[in-house]
Design a protein around this motif. Sequence first.
Motif, PDB file in Angstrom:
ATOM      1  N   ALA A   1       0.804  -0.826   0.170  1.00 14.27           N
ATOM      2  CA  ALA A   1       0.044   0.376   0.226  1.00 14.27           C
ATOM      3  C   ALA A   1       0.852   0.629  -0.395  1.00 14.27           C
ATOM      4  O   ALA A   1       0.552   2.339  -0.495  1.00 14.27           O
ATOM      5  CB  ALA A   1      -0.615  -0.251   1.493  1.00 14.27           C
ATOM      6  N   GLY A   2       2.110   1.427   0.618  1.00 13.13           N
ATOM      7  CA  GLY A   2       3.059   2.292   0.564  1.00 13.13           C
ATOM      8  C   GLY A   2       3.768   2.895  -0.567  1.00 13.13           C
ATOM      9  O   GLY A   2       3.971   3.750  -0.795  1.00 13.13           O
ATOM     10  N   GLU A   3       2.912   1.914  -1.549  1.00 16.62           N
ATOM     11  CA  GLU A   3       4.015   2.390  -3.047  1.00 16.62           C
ATOM     12  C   GLU A   3       2.886   3.317  -3.918  1.00 16.62           C
ATOM     13  O   GLU A   3       3.185   2.960  -4.548  1.00 16.62           O
ATOM     14  CB  GLU A   3       4.445   0.704  -3.134  1.00 16.62           C
ATOM     15  CG  GLU A   3       5.591   0.322  -2.765  1.00 16.62           C
ATOM     16  CD  GLU A   3       5.631  -1.039  -3.759  1.00 16.62           C
ATOM     17  OE1 GLU A   3       7.191  -1.153  -4.634  1.00 16.62           O
ATOM     18  OE2 GLU A   3       5.518  -2.287  -3.160  1.00 16.62           O
ATOM     19  N   LEU A   4       1.471   2.935  -3.203  1.00 20.17           N
ATOM     20  CA  LEU A   4       1.097   3.861  -4.366  1.00 20.17           C
ATOM     21  C   LEU A   4       0.527   5.299  -3.957  1.00 20.17           C
ATOM     22  O   LEU A   4       0.582   5.312  -2.577  1.00 20.17           O
ATOM     23  CB  LEU A   4      -0.757   2.964  -4.146  1.00 20.17           C
ATOM     24  CG  LEU A   4      -0.647   1.627  -4.083  1.00 20.17           C
ATOM     25  CD1 LEU A   4      -2.591   1.318  -4.600  1.00 20.17           C
ATOM     26  CD2 LEU A   4      -0.424   1.445  -6.215  1.00 20.17           C
ATOM     27  N   ASP A   5       0.425   5.691  -4.923  1.00 18.17           N
ATOM     28  CA  ASP A   5       1.085   7.353  -4.830  1.00 18.17           C
ATOM     29  C   ASP A   5      -0.557   7.739  -4.311  1.00 18.17           C
ATOM     30  O   ASP A   5      -0.705   8.496  -3.845  1.00 18.17           O
ATOM     31  CB  ASP A   5       1.368   8.099  -6.180  1.00 18.17           C
ATOM     32  CG  ASP A   5       2.870   7.455  -6.090  1.00 18.17           C
ATOM     33  OD1 ASP A   5       3.432   7.653  -5.128  1.00 18.17           O
ATOM     34  OD2 ASP A   5       3.596   7.103  -6.675  1.00 18.17           O
ATOM     35  N   TYR A   6      -1.296   7.190  -4.678  1.00 16.56           N
ATOM     36  CA  TYR A   6      -3.040   7.904  -5.151  1.00 16.56           C
ATOM     37  C   TYR A   6      -3.848   6.540  -4.840  1.00 16.56           C
ATOM     38  O   TYR A   6      -3.493   5.575  -5.808  1.00 16.56           O
ATOM     39  CB  TYR A   6      -3.813   8.853  -6.498  1.00 16.56           C
ATOM     40  CG  TYR A   6      -2.649   9.483  -6.156  1.00 16.56           C
ATOM     41  CD1 TYR A   6      -3.706  11.218  -5.154  1.00 16.56           C
ATOM     42  CD2 TYR A   6      -2.148  10.190  -7.225  1.00 16.56           C
ATOM     43  CE1 TYR A   6      -2.568  11.782  -5.471  1.00 16.56           C
ATOM     44  CE2 TYR A   6      -1.270  11.448  -7.116  1.00 16.56           C
ATOM     45  CZ  TYR A   6      -1.572  12.380  -5.976  1.00 16.56           C
ATOM     46  OH  TYR A   6      -1.606  13.894  -6.752  1.00 16.56           O
ATOM     47  N   VAL A   7      -5.263   6.719  -4.636  1.00 10.72           N
ATOM     48  CA  VAL A   7      -6.055   5.363  -4.541  1.00 10.72           C
ATOM     49  C   VAL A   7      -7.224   6.370  -5.187  1.00 10.72           C
ATOM     50  O   VAL A   7      -7.241   7.165  -4.048  1.00 10.72           O
ATOM     51  CB  VAL A   7      -6.224   4.575  -3.729  1.00 10.72           C
ATOM     52  CG1 VAL A   7      -6.586   5.706  -1.881  1.00 10.72           C
ATOM     53  CG2 VAL A   7      -7.198   3.977  -3.709  1.00 10.72           C
ATOM     54  N   LEU A   8      -8.406   6.062  -6.109  1.00  8.02           N
ATOM     55  CA  LEU A   8      -9.066   7.130  -6.268  1.00  8.02           C
ATOM     56  C   LEU A   8     -10.781   6.361  -6.761  1.00  8.02           C
ATOM     57  O   LEU A   8     -10.231   5.065  -7.444  1.00  8.02           O
ATOM     58  CB  LEU A   8      -8.912   7.328  -7.590  1.00  8.02           C
ATOM     59  CG  LEU A   8      -7.814   8.269  -7.747  1.00  8.02           C
ATOM     60  CD1 LEU A   8      -6.739   8.156  -9.066  1.00  8.02           C
ATOM     61  CD2 LEU A   8      -8.681   9.618  -8.108  1.00  8.02           C
ATOM     62  N   ALA A   9     -11.561   6.280  -6.141  1.00 13.08           N
ATOM     63  CA  ALA A   9     -12.472   5.129  -6.462  1.00 13.08           C
ATOM     64  C   ALA A   9     -13.603   5.628  -5.191  1.00 13.08           C
ATOM     65  O   ALA A   9     -13.626   7.333  -4.545  1.00 13.08           O
ATOM     66  CB  ALA A   9     -12.009   4.310  -4.675  1.00 13.08           C
ATOM     67  N   GLY A  10     -14.856   5.503  -5.458  1.00 13.16           N
ATOM     68  CA  GLY A  10     -15.971   5.673  -5.077  1.00 13.16           C
ATOM     69  C   GLY A  10     -16.969   4.651  -5.276  1.00 13.16           C
ATOM     70  O   GLY A  10     -16.895   3.763  -5.101  1.00 13.16           O
TER      71      GLY A  10
END
Lengths: 341, 341
Positions: free
Chosen positions: A76-85
């Motif tokens: 998870a620490g490698e992801l710069d963003y999560v975009l969700a809804g």
Amino acid sequence: MQTKRAGRQTVQLSHPPSVVSFANIGGRMEGQGPLSDYFDELSPDAFFGKKTWEQGESAMQERVLRRALEKGGLTAGELDYVLAGDLLNQCIGTSFGLRSFHIPFYGLYGACSTMGESLSLAALLIDGGFARLAAAMTSSHYCTAERQYRMPVPYGSQRTPTAQWTATASGCCILGAQGDGPYITHVTCGRIVDWGITDANNMGAAMAPAAYDTLRAHFTATATGPEDYDLIVTGDLGLLGHQIVTDLFRQDGVDMTKNYTDCGLLLYHLEKQDMHAGGSGCGCSAAVFNGYLLRGLREGRWKRLLFAPTGALLSPTSSFQGESIPGICHAVALSAAKEGV
Amino acid sequence: MQTKRAGRQTVQLSHPPSVVSFANIGGRMEGQGPLSDYFDELSPDAFFGKKTWEQGESAMQERVLRRALEKGGLTAGELDYVLAGDLLNQCIGTSFGLRSFHIPFYGLYGACSTMGESLSLAALLIDGGFARLAAAMTSSHYCTAERQYRMPVPYGSQRTPTAQWTATASGCCILGAQGDGPYITHVTCGRIVDWGITDANNMGAAMAPAAYDTLRAHFTATATGPEDYDLIVTGDLGLLGHQIVTDLFRQDGVDMTKNYTDCGLLLYHLEKQDMHAGGSGCGCSAAVFNGYLLRGLREGRWKRLLFAPTGALLSPTSSFQGESIPGICHAVALSAAKEGV
């Protein structure tokens, strides 16, 4: 600064981001459908081990992100963003599903078009140089959606012939600046389109004009037509909406009959599973994309694919107040191989 | 591709987008507050000429975008994107407010942090070369929010001392690749932060940890502290949340007492207007930013400003199911003059 734009709604990515990993989860009905082999996880338990259906939907989002990270060998620490809804009031499926990850988060609301919107913005953030890795995801749940939009499931309300079945499913796609593909080459942002449909049990008809508007904008901006894609897949228009889009293009002299389908037609056996007009919900296009479609691209079944999830921008309140149902559709073009752009 | 990132959550914009135009609208209570002179329009009619409060909220969004376009001498056709959302179920304030404009649209859900989220993404889309002009906006309405989250206003429910007052207001900011400023120099994307607060009548306490998390991330990534800004303004933490943020920073040895305020403290006369802990709602920070704050930057009152709207990611359903209240906060750094970056 304007070189990436191709027309009013479309951008051509200068360094097409790559799909790095993807995962999907489905429920019991999805496991009985024709795409069951394309799921990473199928749960017969609609609660996903939790106490309420809403918590179950959050659990789906948590699990699908965890699964996509695992499959990509990422943390998870490698992801710069999560975009969700998601479809729930105040998008609680997403907020509670993602709270334990501590990833920078932009919450979206695109109704059932959310997989298209999250994928679009993730691709733009990477191509813009703001992220190396970003996750795009969404979910829907039959029981949470039914009691929120229509009637609680235990009431056993009769469904109209035009009604669709909200998928209990979730999908997550991790995009990266580097990778072996498939690659996102173009993003076409939808406009709100309202042709005055007021039947809240006929989402396909309400959303079809938006799909037509976005696909037309995409074809015009990229100087392409249906023949330039191996597959064109709208979100969850189902039987009726798919027919309307086909008819609208026919009136323009464009033949969509050869390679155009819809996630709502792919996810279930319509007759055998008594699905009426087909699948719907954010999780429908998310699960189909992050399994069947991306695997098909990787395995060489298709080379160029146009993915265009659709959403109906209504609430029970807006319907009670006599409003019509505006639709939206966001399109993403993918290529199995790296193309010169 | 990674040069724009400064730390886990922050990006430094390579060509800081400029504020091109802005507008705000408020209702009766906002007109009686200390910032009344900073509104473009104040309506004594809570229905804004429509039949329902929800339609009134949509009318606010429609009017505020129209006003921002007018003030900037722009047409809807010149905007490459509009990014917006609101607090209503399925964000209907936004969908119905924006449907007549036909602008490419990405819908957001950031609870009361939406002005920070929309502004952030608009800035990133411009700096990434995907847009020349983009609008960021949001709204809230006291009556629509009360009946959705708590009790319909005519019930006359007693408010707790920690309760805040949802602003009836809307704000719109149009950013451009070119312009005379103020300029957006940095964007810090928030993470979901949940410290276990369960009191749905104490939003300030629920959101304060997220504000602290985002501000701390911003200071670390940019090697700045409170002393590097003329003003730091969180979203709508109100009296209690503002105090908690100040206390949390004090424990770290950081003094926030000199130049730190909150939009929820600025919008109303707390005592005279009987506002308890202060203002809240997406429209609170949107109206304060797109009037008082941007005018202050343009008029030279401040040179560098850090704007950090906060949101509480709950719904009545999540509270009924015993969930705590996760918070989020997105920060945007602005500079009145063009800085060498």
